[in-house]
Scaffold this motif. Structure first.
Motif, PDB file in Angstrom:
ATOM      1  N   LEU A 164     -25.370  -8.874  41.467  1.00 25.57           N
ATOM      2  CA  LEU A 164     -24.956  -8.762  40.071  1.00 25.57           C
ATOM      3  C   LEU A 164     -25.460  -9.965  39.271  1.00 25.57           C
ATOM      4  O   LEU A 164     -25.650 -11.054  39.817  1.00 25.57           O
ATOM      5  CB  LEU A 164     -23.437  -8.691  39.983  1.00 25.57           C
ATOM      6  N   PRO A 165     -25.675  -9.776  37.977  1.00 22.85           N
ATOM      7  CA  PRO A 165     -26.130 -10.904  37.149  1.00 22.85           C
ATOM      8  C   PRO A 165     -25.103 -12.026  37.134  1.00 22.85           C
ATOM      9  O   PRO A 165     -23.909 -11.810  37.334  1.00 22.85           O
ATOM     10  CB  PRO A 165     -26.279 -10.286  35.750  1.00 22.85           C
ATOM     11  N   ASP A 166     -25.575 -13.222  36.877  1.00 27.72           N
ATOM     12  CA  ASP A 166     -24.680 -14.359  36.708  1.00 27.72           C
ATOM     13  C   ASP A 166     -23.713 -14.071  35.567  1.00 27.72           C
ATOM     14  O   ASP A 166     -24.097 -13.471  34.552  1.00 27.72           O
ATOM     15  CB  ASP A 166     -25.501 -15.612  36.394  1.00 27.72           C
ATOM     16  N   PRO A 167     -22.438 -14.479  35.706  1.00 30.84           N
ATOM     17  CA  PRO A 167     -21.456 -14.200  34.648  1.00 30.84           C
ATOM     18  C   PRO A 167     -21.848 -14.733  33.274  1.00 30.84           C
ATOM     19  O   PRO A 167     -21.386 -14.218  32.255  1.00 30.84           O
ATOM     20  CB  PRO A 167     -20.189 -14.887  35.166  1.00 30.84           C
ATOM     21  N   VAL A 168     -22.688 -15.756  33.223  1.00 27.10           N
ATOM     22  CA  VAL A 168     -23.076 -16.308  31.925  1.00 27.10           C
ATOM     23  C   VAL A 168     -24.387 -15.715  31.417  1.00 27.10           C
ATOM     24  O   VAL A 168     -24.885 -16.125  30.365  1.00 27.10           O
ATOM     25  CB  VAL A 168     -23.204 -17.851  32.003  1.00 27.10           C
ATOM     26  N   ALA A 169     -24.946 -14.738  32.136  1.00 23.06           N
ATOM     27  CA  ALA A 169     -26.199 -14.122  31.699  1.00 23.06           C
ATOM     28  C   ALA A 169     -26.009 -13.402  30.371  1.00 23.06           C
ATOM     29  O   ALA A 169     -24.977 -12.768  30.132  1.00 23.06           O
ATOM     30  CB  ALA A 169     -26.710 -13.153  32.757  1.00 23.06           C
ATOM     31  N   GLY A 170     -26.993 -13.490  29.502  1.00 22.81           N
ATOM     32  CA  GLY A 170     -26.915 -12.846  28.195  1.00 22.81           C
ATOM     33  C   GLY A 170     -27.207 -11.358  28.278  1.00 22.81           C
ATOM     34  O   GLY A 170     -27.734 -10.857  29.282  1.00 22.81           O
ATOM     35  N   PRO A 171     -26.892 -10.618  27.208  1.00 22.41           N
ATOM     36  CA  PRO A 171     -27.086  -9.165  27.209  1.00 22.41           C
ATOM     37  C   PRO A 171     -28.528  -8.730  27.465  1.00 22.41           C
ATOM     38  O   PRO A 171     -28.762  -7.713  28.121  1.00 22.41           O
ATOM     39  CB  PRO A 171     -26.632  -8.759  25.807  1.00 22.41           C
ATOM     40  N   VAL A 172     -29.503  -9.475  26.956  1.00 19.63           N
ATOM     41  CA  VAL A 172     -30.904  -9.099  27.172  1.00 19.63           C
ATOM     42  C   VAL A 172     -31.248  -9.174  28.652  1.00 19.63           C
ATOM     43  O   VAL A 172     -31.879  -8.260  29.204  1.00 19.63           O
ATOM     44  CB  VAL A 172     -31.841  -9.999  26.342  1.00 19.63           C
ATOM     45  N   HIS A 173     -30.814 -10.247  29.307  1.00 14.77           N
ATOM     46  CA  HIS A 173     -31.065 -10.383  30.746  1.00 14.77           C
ATOM     47  C   HIS A 173     -30.356  -9.268  31.519  1.00 14.77           C
ATOM     48  O   HIS A 173     -30.928  -8.698  32.458  1.00 14.77           O
ATOM     49  CB  HIS A 173     -30.584 -11.749  31.235  1.00 14.77           C
ATOM     50  N   ALA A 175     -29.584  -6.271  30.453  1.00 17.05           N
ATOM     51  CA  ALA A 175     -30.294  -5.010  30.229  1.00 17.05           C
ATOM     52  C   ALA A 175     -31.555  -4.931  31.075  1.00 17.05           C
ATOM     53  O   ALA A 175     -31.872  -3.875  31.656  1.00 17.05           O
ATOM     54  CB  ALA A 175     -30.636  -4.864  28.742  1.00 17.05           C
ATOM     55  N   GLN A 176     -32.291  -6.022  31.173  1.00 21.61           N
ATOM     56  CA  GLN A 176     -33.510  -6.046  31.993  1.00 21.61           C
ATOM     57  C   GLN A 176     -33.168  -5.812  33.465  1.00 21.61           C
ATOM     58  O   GLN A 176     -33.877  -5.079  34.172  1.00 21.61           O
ATOM     59  CB  GLN A 176     -34.229  -7.377  31.810  1.00 21.61           C
ATOM     60  N   TRP A 177     -32.087  -6.448  33.923  1.00 21.54           N
ATOM     61  CA  TRP A 177     -31.651  -6.260  35.315  1.00 21.54           C
ATOM     62  C   TRP A 177     -31.304  -4.794  35.572  1.00 21.54           C
ATOM     63  O   TRP A 177     -31.745  -4.207  36.561  1.00 21.54           O
ATOM     64  CB  TRP A 177     -30.439  -7.157  35.584  1.00 21.54           C
ATOM     65  N   ALA A 185     -28.812   2.885  43.036  1.00 22.92           N
ATOM     66  CA  ALA A 185     -28.234   1.544  42.997  1.00 22.92           C
ATOM     67  C   ALA A 185     -27.216   1.429  41.873  1.00 22.92           C
ATOM     68  O   ALA A 185     -26.148   0.816  42.037  1.00 22.92           O
ATOM     69  CB  ALA A 185     -29.336   0.503  42.821  1.00 22.92           C
ATOM     70  N   ARG A 186     -27.516   2.031  40.722  1.00 26.17           N
ATOM     71  CA  ARG A 186     -26.585   1.963  39.594  1.00 26.17           C
ATOM     72  C   ARG A 186     -25.269   2.655  39.937  1.00 26.17           C
ATOM     73  O   ARG A 186     -24.183   2.131  39.669  1.00 26.17           O
ATOM     74  CB  ARG A 186     -27.214   2.617  38.363  1.00 26.17           C
ATOM     75  N   THR A 187     -25.373   3.844  40.533  1.00 27.65           N
ATOM     76  CA  THR A 187     -24.164   4.583  40.901  1.00 27.65           C
ATOM     77  C   THR A 187     -23.332   3.794  41.900  1.00 27.65           C
ATOM     78  O   THR A 187     -22.099   3.717  41.803  1.00 27.65           O
ATOM     79  CB  THR A 187     -24.537   5.953  41.493  1.00 27.65           C
ATOM     80  N   ALA A 188     -23.998   3.178  42.879  1.00 26.33           N
ATOM     81  CA  ALA A 188     -23.293   2.408  43.902  1.00 26.33           C
ATOM     82  C   ALA A 188     -22.600   1.194  43.287  1.00 26.33           C
ATOM     83  O   ALA A 188     -21.478   0.839  43.677  1.00 26.33           O
ATOM     84  CB  ALA A 188     -24.265   1.969  44.989  1.00 26.33           C
ATOM     85  N   LEU A 189     -23.250   0.545  42.326  1.00 26.77           N
ATOM     86  CA  LEU A 189     -22.655  -0.635  41.694  1.00 26.77           C
ATOM     87  C   LEU A 189     -21.431  -0.264  40.866  1.00 26.77           C
ATOM     88  O   LEU A 189     -20.430  -0.992  40.868  1.00 26.77           O
ATOM     89  CB  LEU A 189     -23.689  -1.327  40.804  1.00 26.77           C
ATOM     90  N   VAL A 190     -21.505   0.847  40.153  1.00 27.68           N
ATOM     91  CA  VAL A 190     -20.338   1.294  39.374  1.00 27.68           C
ATOM     92  C   VAL A 190     -19.162   1.563  40.300  1.00 27.68           C
ATOM     93  O   VAL A 190     -18.013   1.217  39.996  1.00 27.68           O
ATOM     94  CB  VAL A 190     -20.683   2.555  38.552  1.00 27.68           C
ATOM     95  N   ALA A 191     -19.440   2.163  41.459  1.00 24.68           N
ATOM     96  CA  ALA A 191     -18.373   2.477  42.405  1.00 24.68           C
ATOM     97  C   ALA A 191     -17.823   1.224  43.076  1.00 24.68           C
ATOM     98  O   ALA A 191     -16.616   1.107  43.298  1.00 24.68           O
ATOM     99  CB  ALA A 191     -18.893   3.451  43.468  1.00 24.68           C
ATOM    100  N   ALA A 192     -18.704   0.282  43.402  1.00 24.32           N
ATOM    101  CA  ALA A 192     -18.273  -0.905  44.154  1.00 24.32           C
ATOM    102  C   ALA A 192     -17.686  -1.989  43.261  1.00 24.32           C
ATOM    103  O   ALA A 192     -16.783  -2.718  43.672  1.00 24.32           O
ATOM    104  CB  ALA A 192     -19.453  -1.478  44.942  1.00 24.32           C
ATOM    105  N   HIS A 193     -18.186  -2.128  42.034  1.00 24.11           N
ATOM    106  CA  HIS A 193     -17.766  -3.229  41.156  1.00 24.11           C
ATOM    107  C   HIS A 193     -17.457  -2.737  39.740  1.00 24.11           C
ATOM    108  O   HIS A 193     -18.049  -3.218  38.764  1.00 24.11           O
ATOM    109  CB  HIS A 193     -18.851  -4.303  41.105  1.00 24.11           C
ATOM    110  N   PRO A 194     -16.544  -1.800  39.584  1.00 24.49           N
ATOM    111  CA  PRO A 194     -16.282  -1.287  38.233  1.00 24.49           C
ATOM    112  C   PRO A 194     -15.788  -2.366  37.278  1.00 24.49           C
ATOM    113  O   PRO A 194     -16.078  -2.310  36.074  1.00 24.49           O
ATOM    114  CB  PRO A 194     -15.217  -0.204  38.462  1.00 24.49           C
ATOM    115  N   GLU A 195     -15.047  -3.371  37.795  1.00 26.65           N
ATOM    116  CA  GLU A 195     -14.511  -4.402  36.917  1.00 26.65           C
ATOM    117  C   GLU A 195     -15.625  -5.275  36.340  1.00 26.65           C
ATOM    118  O   GLU A 195     -15.490  -5.813  35.235  1.00 26.65           O
ATOM    119  CB  GLU A 195     -13.486  -5.257  37.663  1.00 26.65           C
ATOM    120  N   ARG A 196     -16.739  -5.419  37.069  1.00 28.43           N
ATOM    121  CA  ARG A 196     -17.872  -6.208  36.569  1.00 28.43           C
ATOM    122  C   ARG A 196     -18.783  -5.356  35.686  1.00 28.43           C
ATOM    123  O   ARG A 196     -19.220  -5.805  34.617  1.00 28.43           O
ATOM    124  CB  ARG A 196     -18.683  -6.771  37.744  1.00 28.43           C
ATOM    125  N   ILE A 197     -19.083  -4.139  36.127  1.00 29.56           N
ATOM    126  CA  ILE A 197     -19.992  -3.286  35.375  1.00 29.56           C
ATOM    127  C   ILE A 197     -19.404  -2.943  34.009  1.00 29.56           C
ATOM    128  O   ILE A 197     -20.092  -2.960  32.989  1.00 29.56           O
ATOM    129  CB  ILE A 197     -20.306  -2.004  36.167  1.00 29.56           C
TER     130      ILE A 197
END
Length: 526
Positions: A164-173, A175-177, A185-197
């Motif tokens: 996951l991106p660094d917590p201080v990463a800006g929106p542009v970074h 979005a690029q990630w 990978a996106r589906t898995a991240l939403v399932a594994a880390h909904p509080e971060r996504i």
């Protein structure tokens, strides 16, 4: 206070990462153990069955150990951003105390603010403990052998989730990630880390909505568990069943008392969010329960595809539990009105109710500088959050939608301060504004001629001029009517008075604001 200052969010985040890695490693060992239990069919009989049973038992124990690591890791990740926010507020109080020449713990002026902050820190500690208990209780089901095989073999054979991106990463970074990931990978991240996504500005609204909705039931269970614990503490404090109970003596202040009130308000906020989402065509773009008040942002329409976007920022006294449903109804009507200003078969408009900040409050709020509507501190804390939200919308879109902010009352101050830092906005409407955070409209990073002001008769708040001067007298602001009028088609529009009716459907003010959202303000007539 020393305990809070000593809690290290960076160390906690490192621990969460290490525990997650340990869980994967233990999963791999558990998979090897279970696979070995077949002994490659090299022998059979009672001894084989006994050995297989022993190996399967070892595999189950290892799987449970891995799951325990994951529970603690997930809890730590839940705490980290909330702890960072508490540290930021503690630092602000320490800075203010130092400016006055006092240590914070001896500054009587800031004592109430410090006490409130420590109550919230204690509440976070209780919430984390409750989360661990709830997750532990829900994981006690005994797995059968086939379930165990699925549990331990699939994780060890699957690809590692992207970092996951660094917590201080800006929106542009961010979005690029996100754009660099595939759908799996996106589906898995939403399932594994909904509080971060769900909290990442720069992600598509649809992904954030999916993640935040996944949190609602868990957050409700967690808060209900915390409330149950706090009620039990209060029952013990008030000596339930004794003469104190029978005399009806209540209201004694304790940390548990304050914590229970905040917890119950957050449960009510979840009720309001559920009721709003039930209308359909809604996106839950932000959900944050880490502050003293619940925070959220709810859109009507599709933020990812709309050609025109309105972002409504409410003012002082606004809460998710008390105001979201009413604001959502007004914002939905504003969206419909903006569509009428546009030509085409299906004008694409979305509108967001942005309650993703700690709005100041009247009454007791005046005793806390960071909660006072006569101070700009709450607005200065909120503005960077709004900047990231607006920049995040722009970064997440491959095209360039027209974005209009609509700031009402204290929300006009928040949006004005944000517009000094973001270039993502095309137009701004300041409604019943006691100020816009500057005395010079050119400070706002919007095109010339794109700042609009609506002020109704008898709106005493709009005449305060506390935050950068009375915007009614600023050069470069276009005044929109709030009195009676007609549409370009001759339909009557009602006039308004006072401070609270600007977005009421059928009024002149709401009609003209919708014209700005649609980019057709010049077609509206008083």
């Amino acid at each position: 206070m020393d305990d809070l200052a000593g809690w290290d969010p960076d160390a906690l985040e490192r621990m969460a990462t290490e525990l997650a890695a340990c869980a994967d490693a233990v999963d791999a060992v558990a998979g090897d153990v279970v696979r070995s239990a077949s002994f490659s069919d090299a022998w059979s009989g009672a001894a084989h069955d006994g050995a297989r049973s022993v190996f399967s038992s070892y595999g189950r124990d290892l799987a449970e150990q891995a799951e325990a690591y994951r529970r603690v890791s997930a809890c730590a990740r839940f705490v980290v951003p909330r702890l960072r926010a508490l540290h930021a507020e503690l630092g602000e109080l320490q800075t203010r105390a130092a400016a006055r020449g006092f240590p914070l713990d001896t500054d009587e002026l800031l004592a109430a603010s410090l006490r409130a902050l420590l109550v919230r820190a204690d509440g976070l500690d209780r919430e984390a403990a409750a989360r661990l208990r709830v997750e532990s209780d829900s994981s006690t089901t005994v797995l059968g052998e086939q379930d165990l095989l699925h549990a331990v073999i699939a994780p060890s054979g699957s690809a590692t989730l992207p970092t996951l991106p660094d917590p201080v990463a800006g929106p542009v970074h961010v979005a690029q990630w996100w754009n660099g990931l595939d759908d799996t990978a996106r589906t898995a991240l939403v399932a594994a880390h909904p509080e971060r996504i769900g909290a990442l500005d720069g992600l598509p609204a649809a992904a954030r909505d999916l993640a935040n909705r996944a949190l609602l039931d868990d957050e409700r269970r967690r808060l209900q568990s915390v409330a149950t614990q706090l009620r039990a503490e209060l029952d013990a404090i008030f000596l339930g069943g004794t003469v104190i109970d029978r005399l009806g003596i209540t209201g004694l202040f304790t940390d548990a008392d304050a914590g229970l009130e905040q917890t119950e308000q957050k449960i009510e906020a979840l009720d309001a969010i559920d009721a709003t989402l039930a209308h359909g065509d809604r996106q839950l773009i932000a959900l944050d329960l880490s502050g003293r008040e619940a925070m959220a942002a709810v859109a009507v329409g599709d933020v990812d595809t709309a050609d025109h976007l309105a972002v409504f920022v409410p003012g002082a006294g606004s809460t998710v539990q008390g105001n979201l449903q009413g604001y959502d109804a007004q914002v939905a009507a504003l969206r419909d009105s903006a569509r009428l200003h546009l030509t085409g078969d299906d004008p694409s408009v979305a509108a967001v109710t942005w309650l993703n900040y700690q709005a100041p409050h009247w009454g007791w709020g005046l005793a806390f500088t960071e909660r006072s509507p006569v101070s700009d501190l709450a607005a200065r804390i909120a503005a960077p959050r709004l900047v990231d939200f607006l920049d995040g919308i722009a970064a997440s879109r491959p095209d360039d939608p027209r974005i209009t902010t609509v700031g009402h009352s204290y929300g006009a101050v928040v949006s004005g301060l944000a517009l000094r830092e973001t270039g993502a906005v095309d137009a701004a409407v300041f409604v019943g504004a006691p100020g816009i955070g500057t005395g010079d409209v050119t400070d706002l990073r919007i095109p010339p001629g794109s700042a609009y002001l609506v002020e109704a008769e008898c709106d005493i708040v709009a005449d305060v001029g506390t935050f950068g001067g009375d915007p009614s007298f600023l050069d470069g602001v276009t005044h929109l009517p709030a009195g009676p009028g007609t549409t370009t088609a001759g339909a009557p529009l009602a006039g308004i008075t006072g401070h609270s009716s600007y977005l009421t459907p059928g009024t002149s003010s709401s009609h003209h604001i919708a014209g700005v959202v649609a980019g057709t303000a010049e077609r509206s007539t008083p």
